[in-house]
Motif scaffolding. Structure first.
Motif, PDB file in Angstrom:
ATOM      1  N   ILE A  65       0.844  -1.194   0.000  1.00 14.60           N
ATOM      2  CA  ILE A  65       0.000   0.000   0.000  1.00 14.60           C
ATOM      3  C   ILE A  65       0.878   1.242   0.000  1.00 14.60           C
ATOM      4  CG2 ILE A  65      -1.794   1.273   1.231  1.00 14.60           C
ATOM      5  CD1 ILE A  65      -2.525  -1.411   2.579  1.00 14.60           C
ATOM      6  N   ARG A 183      -2.947   0.256  -4.083  1.00 12.92           N
ATOM      7  CA  ARG A 183      -3.832   0.867  -3.096  1.00 12.92           C
ATOM      8  C   ARG A 183      -3.133   2.084  -2.493  1.00 12.92           C
ATOM      9  NH1 ARG A 183      -4.993  -3.924   0.921  1.00 12.92           N
ATOM     10  NH2 ARG A 183      -6.329  -2.359   1.928  1.00 12.92           N
ATOM     11  N   TRP A 185      -3.303   5.108   0.575  1.00 12.58           N
ATOM     12  CA  TRP A 185      -3.837   5.643   1.820  1.00 12.58           C
ATOM     13  C   TRP A 185      -3.237   7.019   2.076  1.00 12.58           C
ATOM     14  CZ3 TRP A 185      -3.301   1.151   5.948  1.00 12.58           C
ATOM     15  CH2 TRP A 185      -4.103   0.062   5.541  1.00 12.58           C
ATOM     16  N   GLU A 216      -8.241   5.279  -0.777  1.00 11.63           N
ATOM     17  CA  GLU A 216      -8.979   4.126  -0.262  1.00 11.63           C
ATOM     18  C   GLU A 216      -9.269   4.279   1.226  1.00 11.63           C
ATOM     19  OE1 GLU A 216      -8.267  -0.542   0.843  1.00 11.63           O
ATOM     20  OE2 GLU A 216      -7.005   0.347  -0.708  1.00 11.63           O
TER      21      GLU A 216
END
Length: 252
Positions: A65, A183, A185, A216
């Motif tokens: 991530i 992904r 963050w 996300e």
């Protein structure tokens, strides 16, 4: 979690680089912020490179991530403590001469941030202290009473700064998604030192309302109290700019 030695090597490499001092400081802070956040979020998390976390799900699958960190500098507002003390002064002034004096209130360092309920508890403690009630005090360290011709309460250095929904949304809007299938963050870092205060009053809306973003997941992370609040998100398409670093102190 990435070993301390590896983190130290990253920091040493940044310090010895030819970047401007300000850029070095921002990158090092971003590494330290992410390191502490990751350790608190999940001690099994691995920092595989600057700005990237590696998580293992319940099935043993590894997922990487991309995480950006962004410092939150709040717009200066009225000290929440000043508002409380003003309210108490008004209430006691209506009681006549019985409590007329100068009260110097000293506070303990709070272990967590305030919400509306805790602010009311703080106010109640101050009132109880002035009246001389015997209670268990959580926030008030001591109250010194001095002669005065009027009822006054003073506070030298305890400052609580309000963190509002608008502050958070503004910080989110200043950060951009990278053009990537990975992904992504966002960790918004709240620091009492950077904001020159002792604690924060967290607007209850922050914990319940949804924020508009393409990330996300988004977290509000208080570096000094170690509090992590995962925010609700109303997903939208983010602005993807390949090769452009994230705004603020994030490390792409």
């Amino acid at each position: 979690m990435k070993s301390v030695q590896a983190i130290e090597r990253w920091i040493t490499a940044i310090e010895s680089s030819k970047q401007e001092a300000c850029a070095k400081e921002q990158q090092i802070k971003a590494i330290v912020d992410l390191w502490k956040f990751a350790d608190l979020y999940d001690q099994g998390t691995t920092i595989t490179q600057k700005g990237e976390l590696q998580l293992e799900d319940s099935d043993g699958r590894i997922d990487k991530i991309s995480v950006a960190t962004s410092d939150l500098f709040l717009t200066p507002k009225e000290n929440a403590i000043s508002k409380i003390l003003s309210e108490i002064e008004t209430e006691f002034s209506e009681l006549g001469d019985r409590y007329r004096a100068l009260y110097n209130v000293e506070f303990r360092n709070p272990e967590a941030n305030f919400d509306a309920a805790e602010i009311l508890k703080l106010k109640s403690e101050i009132i109880s202290g002035i009246k001389g009630d015997v209670i268990l005090y959580k926030y008030v360290e001591r109250i010194r009473k001095l002669p005065s011709s009027e009822f006054r309460i003073v506070n030298r250095d305890f400052r609580i700064l309000e963190c509002s929904y608008e502050d958070i949304q503004r910080a989110i809007d200043q950060n951009y998604l990278l053009q990537s299938d990975q992904r992504q963050w966002l960790v918004i870092v709240l620091s009492a030192v950077d904001n020159n205060c002792r604690s924060f009053l967290i607007d209850e809306t922050i914990k319940t309302a949804a924020f508009s973003s393409g990330f996300e997941k988004i977290f509000l992370f208080d570096f000094y109290t170690s509090e992590i609040i995962e925010l609700n998100i109303n997903a939208k398409a983010g602005t993807a700019i390949k090769g452009v670093p994230l705004v603020a102190s994030g490390v792409a």
